[in-house]
Design an enzyme around this catalytic site. Structure first.
Site, PDB file in Angstrom:
ATOM      1  N   SER A 223      55.907 -21.981  45.452  1.00 44.64           N
ATOM      2  CA  SER A 223      55.807 -23.280  46.098  1.00 44.64           C
ATOM      3  C   SER A 223      57.041 -23.575  46.957  1.00 44.64           C
ATOM      4  CB  SER A 223      55.562 -24.346  45.032  1.00 44.64           C
ATOM      5  OG  SER A 223      54.901 -25.422  45.618  1.00 44.64           O
ATOM      6  N   LYS A 227      58.658 -21.034  49.740  1.00 49.84           N
ATOM      7  CA  LYS A 227      59.092 -21.270  51.124  1.00 49.84           C
ATOM      8  C   LYS A 227      60.462 -20.619  51.312  1.00 49.84           C
ATOM      9  CE  LYS A 227      57.241 -26.033  50.566  1.00 49.84           C
ATOM     10  NZ  LYS A 227      55.826 -26.103  50.817  1.00 49.84           N
ATOM     11  N   TRP A 314      45.988 -28.442  48.682  1.00 50.50           N
ATOM     12  CA  TRP A 314      47.204 -29.016  49.289  1.00 50.50           C
ATOM     13  C   TRP A 314      47.983 -27.932  50.049  1.00 50.50           C
ATOM     14  CZ3 TRP A 314      49.094 -33.430  50.687  1.00 50.50           C
ATOM     15  CH2 TRP A 314      50.457 -33.723  50.677  1.00 50.50           C
ATOM     16  N   HIS A 365      47.748 -25.016  41.032  1.00 51.96           N
ATOM     17  CA  HIS A 365      49.032 -24.725  41.656  1.00 51.96           C
ATOM     18  C   HIS A 365      50.062 -24.373  40.575  1.00 51.96           C
ATOM     19  CE1 HIS A 365      52.206 -25.302  44.646  1.00 51.96           C
ATOM     20  NE2 HIS A 365      52.861 -26.033  43.775  1.00 51.96           N
TER      21      HIS A 365
END
Ligand code: GCU
Length: 386
Positions: A223, A227, A314, A365
């Site tokens: 997540s 990144k 999302w 997630h």
């Protein structure tokens, strides 16, 4: 169009594929002076550095390269950890710059009696510190150290708070103390850049640890950590492999689709993650000189594995796969990645047989044993055998 504008104005995320606006991605193989990139040499000498600079100036901020010194000490070593299967090292890495000091705490397990230096998985831990418990009283699938050791790899982790606390105010109380000019510069790095910077300092340490094969370091993140893992691998070509799990917006997913999380929303809720300049692109994706497929492409030719979770809209699974697919034209310069299918694979069908690996795991997630199991299979193909 009206629906999209309404959605942006109310801040409601779009989850309707039919409302994804028409968009044109920047051409990853065309230089800013409009020159077509046809080979590795032009890519490596011209286009790749251009793309890194565009991401520095517009998205993640600069990556300070200079520091006065890096030292390390082994705070604790246990040669019979995990019932004798591994050696535990708790390493204190210290970076000194301009008479200021930064401490990075690394937890590292290395398999017992390896045949030589071993490849290592390095997790950027953006969740609770208990996930990387050196004592192993707490075990979690977020960092399944035993499973990785049993597969013949070393496993390591550091926590993001050592580099930049994940907080809109206190994020400056880490590496940014060493580089205060970054805080005010419009293209200065912030928390995500700081975490990626930290990953490179851990790699500096690996280069000094004879038990680790520093040419085989896989960077892993979930997540927001995913990144940072992508940015670390793009910036620092010493990383041999990258795993970016459910990284979504300003990670592996295309921004121009405006599906799920958007640039405006990420910059509003997490103003401390990206360069100030990035805010110019709130509700203005088409003006960005990059999109995230170019970040993935900057990792070429190194193997890259990207994931989604089926219920994590999302993070835009479709937009993530399209991003990977659009990065493949750069891998193709190295004759790699051409076997990546045009369409996303079915849920729970990992693509391992391509330098651009992918899966969309069923569920929420998270970073799970399923994800790690696929990472290990991918690493067995591209890291272990080499
Ligand atoms: C939030 C944020 C995402 C991020 C995620 C996470 O949902 O909007 O961009 O990836 O947190 O780090 O779990």
């Amino acid at each position: 169009v009206l629906n999209r504008l309404q959605a942006q104005n109310t801040g409601e995320p779009n989850y309707d594929e039919s409302k994804v606006p028409a968009y044109t991605l920047p051409n990853v193989l065309k230089t800013v002076t409009n020159r077509q990139v046809r080979n590795k040499a032009t890519w490596e000498q011209l286009r790749r550095p251009e793309i890194i600079k565009l991401f520095e100036d517009n998205v993640y901020g600069q990556m300070p390269k200079a520091f006065d010194r890096l030292t390390y000490s082994i705070k604790r070593e246990n040669i019979s950890a995990m019932a004798g299967k591994a050696t535990l090292k708790e390493v204190l890495i210290e970076v000194v710059h301009d008479q200021k000091r930064l401490a990075i705490n690394l937890v590292l397990f290395v398999p017992t009696k390896p045949k030589g230096p071993v490849p290592v998985f390095l997790l950027i831990n953006n969740r609770g510190k208990e996930n990387t418990d050196p004592i192993r009283a707490h075990k979690s699938d977020f960092w399944p150290a035993e499973m990785v050791i049993d597969s013949g790899y070393a496993i390591a982790a550091f926590h993001v708070s050592d580099l930049a606390p994940d907080d809109t105010v206190s994020y400056v109380n880490g590496v940014l103390r060493l580089y205060p000019e970054q805080v005010t510069a419009p293209n200065g790095m912030r928390a995500i850049g700081a975490w990626a910077w930290g990953a490179s300092r851990v790699l500096d340490y690996f280069e000094k640890d004879p038990s680790i094969d520093a040419k085989k370091v896989a960077i892993v993140g979930h997540s927001r950590g995913g990144k940072a893992a992508l940015w670390a691998a793009a910036e620092d070509q010493r990383f041999a492999m990258c795993f970016s799990n459910c990284s979504g917006n300003t990670g592996a997913a295309l921004s121009r689709r405006r599906f799920g999380e958007t640039i405006r929303r990420i910059n509003t809720v997490f103003p401390h993650w990206f360069a100030k300049n990035y805010k110019k692109f709130n509700n203005n994706e088409d003006l960005l000189p990059v999109d995230q497929h170019m970040l993935l492409a900057a990792i070429a030719p190194r193997p890259l594995y990207v994931t989604n979770a089926s219920k994590d809209l999302w993070a835009d699974p479709t937009g993530t796969y399209l991003s990977l697919k659009n990065a493949s034209s750069v891998y193709a310069l190295y004759k790699l990645g051409s076997n990546l299918p045009a369409n996303p694979p079915a849920i729970n069908q990992p693509i391992i047989n391509s330098s651009l690996g992918y899966h969309n795991r069923e569920g929420e997630h998270n970073l799970t044993a399923y994800d790690w199991n696929s990472f290990l299979k991918f690493a067995d193909v591209y890291l272990k055998s080499r």
